[in-house]
Design a protein around this motif. Structure first.
Motif, PDB file in Angstrom:
ATOM      1  N   MET A   1     -74.375 -24.527  54.602  1.00 16.35           N
ATOM      2  CA  MET A   1     -74.295 -25.982  54.804  1.00 16.35           C
ATOM      3  C   MET A   1     -72.851 -26.430  55.040  1.00 16.35           C
ATOM      4  SD  MET A   1     -75.311 -28.973  52.143  1.00 16.35           S
ATOM      5  CE  MET A   1     -77.058 -28.827  52.407  1.00 16.35           C
ATOM      6  N   LEU A   2     -71.973 -25.994  54.141  1.00 20.52           N
ATOM      7  CA  LEU A   2     -70.554 -26.347  54.285  1.00 20.52           C
ATOM      8  C   LEU A   2     -69.719 -25.073  54.323  1.00 20.52           C
ATOM      9  CD1 LEU A   2     -68.600 -28.931  54.111  1.00 20.52           C
ATOM     10  CD2 LEU A   2     -68.157 -28.134  51.785  1.00 20.52           C
ATOM     11  N   ILE A   3     -68.933 -24.958  55.378  1.00 15.22           N
ATOM     12  CA  ILE A   3     -68.057 -23.783  55.476  1.00 15.22           C
ATOM     13  C   ILE A   3     -66.619 -24.261  55.665  1.00 15.22           C
ATOM     14  CG2 ILE A   3     -67.531 -21.660  56.748  1.00 15.22           C
ATOM     15  CD1 ILE A   3     -70.554 -21.861  57.755  1.00 15.22           C
ATOM     16  N   ILE A   4     -65.780 -23.930  54.693  1.00 14.21           N
ATOM     17  CA  ILE A   4     -64.363 -24.311  54.773  1.00 14.21           C
ATOM     18  C   ILE A   4     -63.553 -23.051  55.031  1.00 14.21           C
ATOM     19  CG2 ILE A   4     -62.435 -25.378  53.523  1.00 14.21           C
ATOM     20  CD1 ILE A   4     -64.470 -26.773  51.734  1.00 14.21           C
ATOM     21  N   LYS A   5     -62.731 -23.123  56.088  1.00 17.09           N
ATOM     22  CA  LYS A   5     -61.920 -21.952  56.438  1.00 17.09           C
ATOM     23  C   LYS A   5     -60.439 -22.316  56.468  1.00 17.09           C
ATOM     24  CE  LYS A   5     -65.238 -19.348  59.195  1.00 17.09           C
ATOM     25  NZ  LYS A   5     -65.713 -19.248  60.575  1.00 17.09           N
ATOM     26  N   ASP A   6     -59.700 -21.694  55.599  1.00 17.86           N
ATOM     27  CA  ASP A   6     -58.222 -21.790  55.591  1.00 17.86           C
ATOM     28  C   ASP A   6     -57.729 -23.241  55.701  1.00 17.86           C
ATOM     29  OD1 ASP A   6     -55.664 -20.730  55.414  1.00 17.86           O
ATOM     30  OD2 ASP A   6     -55.451 -20.575  57.607  1.00 17.86           O
ATOM     31  N   LEU A   7     -58.244 -24.085  54.824  1.00 17.90           N
ATOM     32  CA  LEU A   7     -57.921 -25.516  54.912  1.00 17.90           C
ATOM     33  C   LEU A   7     -56.587 -25.834  54.234  1.00 17.90           C
ATOM     34  CD1 LEU A   7     -59.001 -28.354  55.769  1.00 17.90           C
ATOM     35  CD2 LEU A   7     -59.976 -28.530  53.477  1.00 17.90           C
ATOM     36  N   HIS A   8     -55.708 -26.444  55.035  1.00 20.77           N
ATOM     37  CA  HIS A   8     -54.409 -26.908  54.523  1.00 20.77           C
ATOM     38  C   HIS A   8     -54.348 -28.432  54.672  1.00 20.77           C
ATOM     39  CE1 HIS A   8     -52.145 -22.956  54.453  1.00 20.77           C
ATOM     40  NE2 HIS A   8     -53.270 -22.636  55.075  1.00 20.77           N
TER      41      HIS A   8
ATOM     42  N   ALA B   1     -77.360 -24.435  50.998  1.00 19.44           N
ATOM     43  CA  ALA B   1     -78.353 -25.402  50.506  1.00 19.44           C
ATOM     44  C   ALA B   1     -78.930 -24.907  49.181  1.00 19.44           C
ATOM     45  CB  ALA B   1     -79.460 -25.572  51.534  1.00 19.44           C
ATOM     46  N   GLY B   2     -79.157 -25.849  48.287  1.00 15.36           N
ATOM     47  CA  GLY B   2     -79.761 -25.532  46.999  1.00 15.36           C
ATOM     48  C   GLY B   2     -78.771 -25.124  45.920  1.00 15.36           C
ATOM     49  N   GLU B   3     -77.503 -24.949  46.292  1.00 18.92           N
ATOM     50  CA  GLU B   3     -76.518 -24.460  45.321  1.00 18.92           C
ATOM     51  C   GLU B   3     -75.766 -25.603  44.645  1.00 18.92           C
ATOM     52  OE1 GLU B   3     -75.397 -20.236  47.542  1.00 18.92           O
ATOM     53  OE2 GLU B   3     -73.946 -21.890  47.609  1.00 18.92           O
ATOM     54  N   VAL B   4     -75.340 -25.320  43.402  1.00 17.99           N
ATOM     55  CA  VAL B   4     -74.415 -26.208  42.709  1.00 17.99           C
ATOM     56  C   VAL B   4     -73.120 -25.434  42.474  1.00 17.99           C
ATOM     57  CG1 VAL B   4     -73.957 -27.539  40.612  1.00 17.99           C
ATOM     58  CG2 VAL B   4     -76.278 -27.466  41.563  1.00 17.99           C
ATOM     59  N   HIS B   5     -72.040 -25.938  43.037  1.00 17.86           N
ATOM     60  CA  HIS B   5     -70.733 -25.308  42.861  1.00 17.86           C
ATOM     61  C   HIS B   5     -69.873 -26.171  41.953  1.00 17.86           C
ATOM     62  CE1 HIS B   5     -70.629 -22.220  46.259  1.00 17.86           C
ATOM     63  NE2 HIS B   5     -71.865 -22.714  46.253  1.00 17.86           N
ATOM     64  N   ALA B   6     -69.193 -25.526  41.017  1.00 18.66           N
ATOM     65  CA  ALA B   6     -68.212 -26.254  40.211  1.00 18.66           C
ATOM     66  C   ALA B   6     -66.831 -25.870  40.695  1.00 18.66           C
ATOM     67  CB  ALA B   6     -68.382 -25.906  38.750  1.00 18.66           C
TER      68      ALA B   6
ATOM     69  N   ASN C   1     -73.202 -28.399  58.279  1.00 18.29           N
ATOM     70  CA  ASN C   1     -74.449 -28.207  59.009  1.00 18.29           C
ATOM     71  C   ASN C   1     -74.184 -27.876  60.481  1.00 18.29           C
ATOM     72  OD1 ASN C   1     -76.197 -28.593  56.809  1.00 18.29           O
ATOM     73  ND2 ASN C   1     -75.906 -30.820  56.980  1.00 18.29           N
ATOM     74  N   GLY C   2     -73.189 -27.025  60.683  1.00 18.10           N
ATOM     75  CA  GLY C   2     -72.888 -26.544  62.025  1.00 18.10           C
ATOM     76  C   GLY C   2     -72.020 -27.467  62.854  1.00 18.10           C
ATOM     77  N   ARG C   3     -71.650 -28.635  62.300  1.00 18.51           N
ATOM     78  CA  ARG C   3     -70.833 -29.562  63.088  1.00 18.51           C
ATOM     79  C   ARG C   3     -69.432 -29.682  62.499  1.00 18.51           C
ATOM     80  NH1 ARG C   3     -74.080 -34.889  64.473  1.00 18.51           N
ATOM     81  NH2 ARG C   3     -72.174 -35.138  65.688  1.00 18.51           N
ATOM     82  N   ASP C   4     -68.492 -29.995  63.369  1.00 18.32           N
ATOM     83  CA  ASP C   4     -67.089 -30.089  62.972  1.00 18.32           C
ATOM     84  C   ASP C   4     -66.879 -31.331  62.097  1.00 18.32           C
ATOM     85  OD1 ASP C   4     -64.381 -30.235  62.707  1.00 18.32           O
ATOM     86  OD2 ASP C   4     -63.939 -30.327  64.869  1.00 18.32           O
ATOM     87  N   LEU C   5     -66.754 -31.119  60.808  1.00 17.76           N
ATOM     88  CA  LEU C   5     -66.648 -32.249  59.873  1.00 17.76           C
ATOM     89  C   LEU C   5     -65.358 -33.031  60.081  1.00 17.76           C
ATOM     90  CD1 LEU C   5     -68.121 -33.499  57.282  1.00 17.76           C
ATOM     91  CD2 LEU C   5     -66.354 -32.310  55.982  1.00 17.76           C
ATOM     92  N   LEU C   6     -64.264 -32.306  60.321  1.00 15.61           N
ATOM     93  CA  LEU C   6     -62.953 -32.962  60.382  1.00 15.61           C
ATOM     94  C   LEU C   6     -62.824 -33.899  61.582  1.00 15.61           C
ATOM     95  CD1 LEU C   6     -60.689 -29.965  59.271  1.00 15.61           C
ATOM     96  CD2 LEU C   6     -61.609 -31.816  57.866  1.00 15.61           C
ATOM     97  N   ALA C   7     -63.700 -33.706  62.578  1.00 12.17           N
ATOM     98  CA  ALA C   7     -63.635 -34.573  63.760  1.00 12.17           C
ATOM     99  C   ALA C   7     -64.343 -35.903  63.537  1.00 12.17           C
ATOM    100  CB  ALA C   7     -64.252 -33.848  64.956  1.00 12.17           C
TER     101      ALA C   7
ATOM    102  N   PRO D   1     -84.112 -28.527  46.822  1.00 15.49           N
ATOM    103  CA  PRO D   1     -83.766 -27.185  47.317  1.00 15.49           C
ATOM    104  C   PRO D   1     -82.920 -27.243  48.590  1.00 15.49           C
ATOM    105  CG  PRO D   1     -86.162 -27.447  47.059  1.00 15.49           C
ATOM    106  CD  PRO D   1     -85.549 -28.751  46.699  1.00 15.49           C
ATOM    107  N   GLU D   2     -83.061 -28.343  49.363  1.00 15.54           N
ATOM    108  CA  GLU D   2     -82.325 -28.401  50.634  1.00 15.54           C
ATOM    109  C   GLU D   2     -80.960 -29.095  50.489  1.00 15.54           C
ATOM    110  OE1 GLU D   2     -85.195 -29.772  49.917  1.00 15.54           O
ATOM    111  OE2 GLU D   2     -85.333 -31.860  50.596  1.00 15.54           O
ATOM    112  N   ASN D   3     -80.658 -29.522  49.262  1.00 17.50           N
ATOM    113  CA  ASN D   3     -79.376 -30.197  49.056  1.00 17.50           C
ATOM    114  C   ASN D   3     -78.411 -29.334  48.248  1.00 17.50           C
ATOM    115  OD1 ASN D   3     -80.557 -32.280  50.326  1.00 17.50           O
ATOM    116  ND2 ASN D   3     -80.800 -33.571  48.522  1.00 17.50           N
ATOM    117  N   ALA D   4     -77.139 -29.744  48.293  1.00 17.84           N
ATOM    118  CA  ALA D   4     -76.137 -29.008  47.520  1.00 17.84           C
ATOM    119  C   ALA D   4     -75.224 -30.003  46.795  1.00 17.84           C
ATOM    120  CB  ALA D   4     -75.321 -28.113  48.433  1.00 17.84           C
ATOM    121  N   THR D   5     -74.570 -29.510  45.752  1.00 12.41           N
ATOM    122  CA  THR D   5     -73.693 -30.366  44.959  1.00 12.41           C
ATOM    123  C   THR D   5     -72.390 -29.631  44.658  1.00 12.41           C
ATOM    124  OG1 THR D   5     -75.683 -31.222  43.870  1.00 12.41           O
ATOM    125  CG2 THR D   5     -73.573 -31.794  42.854  1.00 12.41           C
ATOM    126  N   ILE D   6     -71.284 -30.357  44.771  1.00  8.57           N
ATOM    127  CA  ILE D   6     -69.997 -29.821  44.313  1.00  8.57           C
ATOM    128  C   ILE D   6     -69.569 -30.673  43.124  1.00  8.57           C
ATOM    129  CG2 ILE D   6     -67.573 -29.397  44.865  1.00  8.57           C
ATOM    130  CD1 ILE D   6     -68.332 -29.222  47.808  1.00  8.57           C
TER     131      ILE D   6
END
Lengths: 456, 250
Positions: free
Chosen positions: B1-8, B26-31, B63-69, B194-199
């Motif tokens: 769902m969310l992929i962060i790569k080398d974010l500065h 999707a479905g995960e809870v990250h702390a 979800n496959g789209r460029d979030l930062l844009a 199940p289709e959502n995620a939480t940070i």
């Protein structure tokens, strides 16, 4: 118009204009008016047109405006070949008012005044002068002091017509009285309007003044309203100023309040080239209360200057001033808020606030509180802020899916809301809400479906 | 769902995020835990689109789209939600008008019909019950005069109204007493799909007793320095952040 004669100063030109038309101007008026005019002339010539050095007008230099002598002055009423009610209808829905018109400062002869309670007087000032000279003489000029302000002097000098309103003791006028001041001319015009309102003991009235321009010519509109609230009287006085950029509106509202009287005044300046509001409240009796509110929206090169004075001469009176400005483009604003608590005016409560939002770097706001407190048993406060839109709030709204433009509008509208909340006539409040919304969106806020639309 | 790569990312010229890599399904809870000043809130704000932070490097896809844009409001409409550490008071903007605008902007974006006044009020009533928010609060201006606990509950209420795909809870536990904490956590758990995620961004273990994470990350000096299962929370609680610093050889 000046007939190829040249004058050293605008003051001399205006003085001569009076002398040349003295007979026409004074025709039919009681003798005391002559005295008032002579006093006004002397005061005007002594003080002159306000410029940057005039302390009370330091944010509004009027010299340029008066240098231009192309403005025609009508010393006789504009003639009408149409029915005002057909040309102009106020489209505030479910808004049932007593509707009255002025055109170019003249009380419209077609005004219908038959459905008012017995004993109430509602007519043109000139008619009142002839029919009720004592009643008028005992109130006229008592609040608007020619000696204190050159624009007041100028109004008193040329005052011929306007509305006279007398509400007898204990009479309650349920329906708001809506006075629509129209400017409509075939050439540039200088307009004088003088209104006098007397609200009897324990009487109640809601008054609205709606100021409009109906043709593209330039105007100087010098309107002045004196209001006397007798004991226990309550009055709401609302103003919506919606005139084109070629209009200089010099507006005076001078109110005297006797014991236990209550006032709310709300001045909504939607549009206008130069708008100057001189508002004065004088407490002449104990335990009176006044709420003074104003909202101004300016853009392009517009100027709005609110000059507010409240004199606490008597004990136990309460006043509250809240004025807000939203300034866009290259526009500028001024606010002066005077509170004078006299010796002996114990238990005074006097508050004042001016908040402004600047939408551009070029917009300017000058704000000046002036508190003179000659008494120690008082509660007074003043505050002024000049700022931009709160960026944190903007971001917060955006994170909920609201686009930036919409979010900005919501915040500006929220900023204006505090002033609008003090309008006690619900349909009017809703209508002004809508106008403000349109205005903030940059749409022309035309609050009437007149057939003579002009955009300037 | 969310992929962060080398974010500065930097703020006022100072680099706060220094190469974040993170993948959330999707479905995960990250702390995301970490000491003060490690960049937790910055990460939350950068993801939500706060322009006071400047992204200098890296990419984020949502979800496959460029979030930062995307501007902040589009991110929200795409299903990202930030629960603020310090929710902003907005005098003069009523809760109802605010939420109605937010819900309908999102519906317009997804080419759905705007909700009628009646349907909107019904939805609001349901969600209010779900997160147990005092019904009086929605009659007021946004967060104006709300207590700390009320503000946080209001965040979860907004989350319930907007039904995001990814919710980022930034220090949602700060300033909450234990009862309010339970209500807030309970609201988050009820909204879990199940289709959502939480940070969950937090300094303390407390909240994680109620919202149990699948993955725990430790953020330190703008980088994720440790990733493990939920047991890491207990280990951190026991040994403190100094333990991480030692492990890093500081």
């Amino acid at each position: 118009m000046n007939e190829n004669r040249s004058f050293e100063t605008a003051e001399a030109r205006l003085g001569q204009l009076y002398q040349d038309n003295k007979e026409q101007i004074g025709k039919g008026f009681p003798a005391f008016m002559q005295h008032e005019r002579e006093k006004a002339l002397a005061a005007f010539l002594r003080m002159g047109i306000p410029d940057r050095k005039t302390e009370n007008y330091k944010y509004t230099d009027l010299t340029k405006l008066f240098e231009n002598d192309s403005f025609d002055r009508a010393f006789q009423p504009t003639s009408f070949d149409f029915d005002m009610r057909e040309v102009f209808t106020c489209d505030v829905p479910e808004f049932d008012t007593h509707l009255l018109f002025h055109v170019n400062g003249w009380y419209y002869p077609g005004n219908q005044t038959t459905d008012f309670p017995k004993g109430m007087i509602i007519c043109s000032l000139k008619q009142a002068m002839m029919q009720y000279p004592d009643l008028v003489a005992s109130h006229y000029g008592r609040m608007a002091d020619s000696e204190s302000d050159p624009i007041v002097a100028l109004n008193s000098l040329f005052a011929i017509d306007g509305i006279f309103l007398y509400i007898p003791d204990n009479v309650l006028i349920e329906k708001p009285i809506q006075v629509i001041n129209l400017l409509r001319s075939e050439e540039d015009l200088y307009v004088t309007q003088r209104n006098l309102v007397v609200v009897g003991k324990n009487a109640r009235v809601k008054l609205m003044f709606c100021d409009h321009t109906l043709s593209i010519h330039s105007y100087i509109a010098n309107y002045l309203t004196e209001v006397h609230l007798l004991e226990d009287a309550v009055a709401d006085i609302y103003g919506t100023q919606n005139q084109h950029n070629g209009t200089a509106h010099l507006n005076g509202l001078f109110i005297r309040q006797e014991r236990n009287s209550g006032l709310i005044t709300n001045t909504i300046s939607l549009h206008g080239g130069i708008t100057r509001n001189n508002i004065l409240v004088d407490f002449a009796g104990e335990n009176a209360e006044a709420g003074l509110y104003g909202l101004s929206l300016t853009d392009r090169d517009q100027l709005n200057d609110n000059f507010i004075s409240v004199n606490h001469n008597q004990p136990g009176c309460r006043s509250n001033q809240i004025y807000k400005n939203v300034l866009d483009d290259n526009s500028s604003g001024g606010f002066t808020g005077r509170i004078h608590v006299m010796p002996g005016a114990k238990k005074t409560e006097a508050y004042q606030r001016n908040n402004s939002v600047l939408l551009t770097k070029a917009a300017r706001m000058n704000t000046k509180p002036q508190l003179v407190i000659d008494n120690d048993d008082v509660k007074c406060s003043h505050g002024a802020t000049v700022g931009q839109i709160n960026e944190e709030a903007l971001f917060y709204l955006q994170t909920r899916g609201i686009p930036e433009k919409e979010a900005r509008l919501m915040l500006m509208f929220a900023f204006a809301h505090e002033v609008l909340a003090n309008i006690r006539v619900e349909p009017l409040r809703q209508s002004i809400d809508r106008l403000i919304n349109k205005r903030l969106r940059g749409e022309v806020s035309r609050c009437h479906n007149c057939k003579l639309e002009c955009i300037r | 769902m969310l992929i962060i790569k080398d974010l500065h990312a930097k703020v006022e010229g100072k680099e706060i995020l220094r190469g974040i890599n993170l993948t959330i399904n999707a479905g995960e809870v990250h702390a995301i835990m970490g000491p003060n000043g490690s960049g937790k809130s910055t990460l939350a704000n950068v993801l939500a689109g706060n322009t006071s932070f400047e992204v200098t490097k890296g990419e984020v896809t949502f979800n496959g789209r460029d979030l930062l844009a995307m501007p902040a409001d589009v991110r929200a409409k795409e299903g990202l939600f930030l629960s603020f550490q310090y929710p902003v008071e907005i005098p003069g903007v009523s809760m109802i008008n605010f939420l109605k605008t937010a819900v309908n902007e999102s519906r317009k974006y997804h080419q759905l019909k705007e909700l009628s006044a009646g349907d909107f009020l019904k939805l609001m009533r349901e969600k209010k019950e779900l997160v147990q928010i005092d019904s009086q609060l929605t009659n007021r201006s946004v967060n104006e005069g709300f207590s700390g606990g009320e503000k946080k509950k209001n965040e979860i209420f907004q989350m319930a109204m907007l039904e995001p795909k990814l919710a980022i809870l930034d220090e949602t536990d700060s300033g909450l007493d234990i009862d309010a904490l339970r209500i807030v956590a309970n609201g988050v758990n009820l909204l879990k799909r199940p289709e959502n995620a939480t940070i969950v961004v937090t300094h303390y273990q407390r909240l994680l007793d109620y919202i149990v994470p699948d993955v725990v990350h430790v953020l330190y000096k703008g980088q994720i320095v440790k990733t493990a299962g939920k047991d890491l929370v207990l280990e951190l609680e026991e040994k403190g952040y100094d333990w991480i610093k030692k492990e890093l050889g500081e």
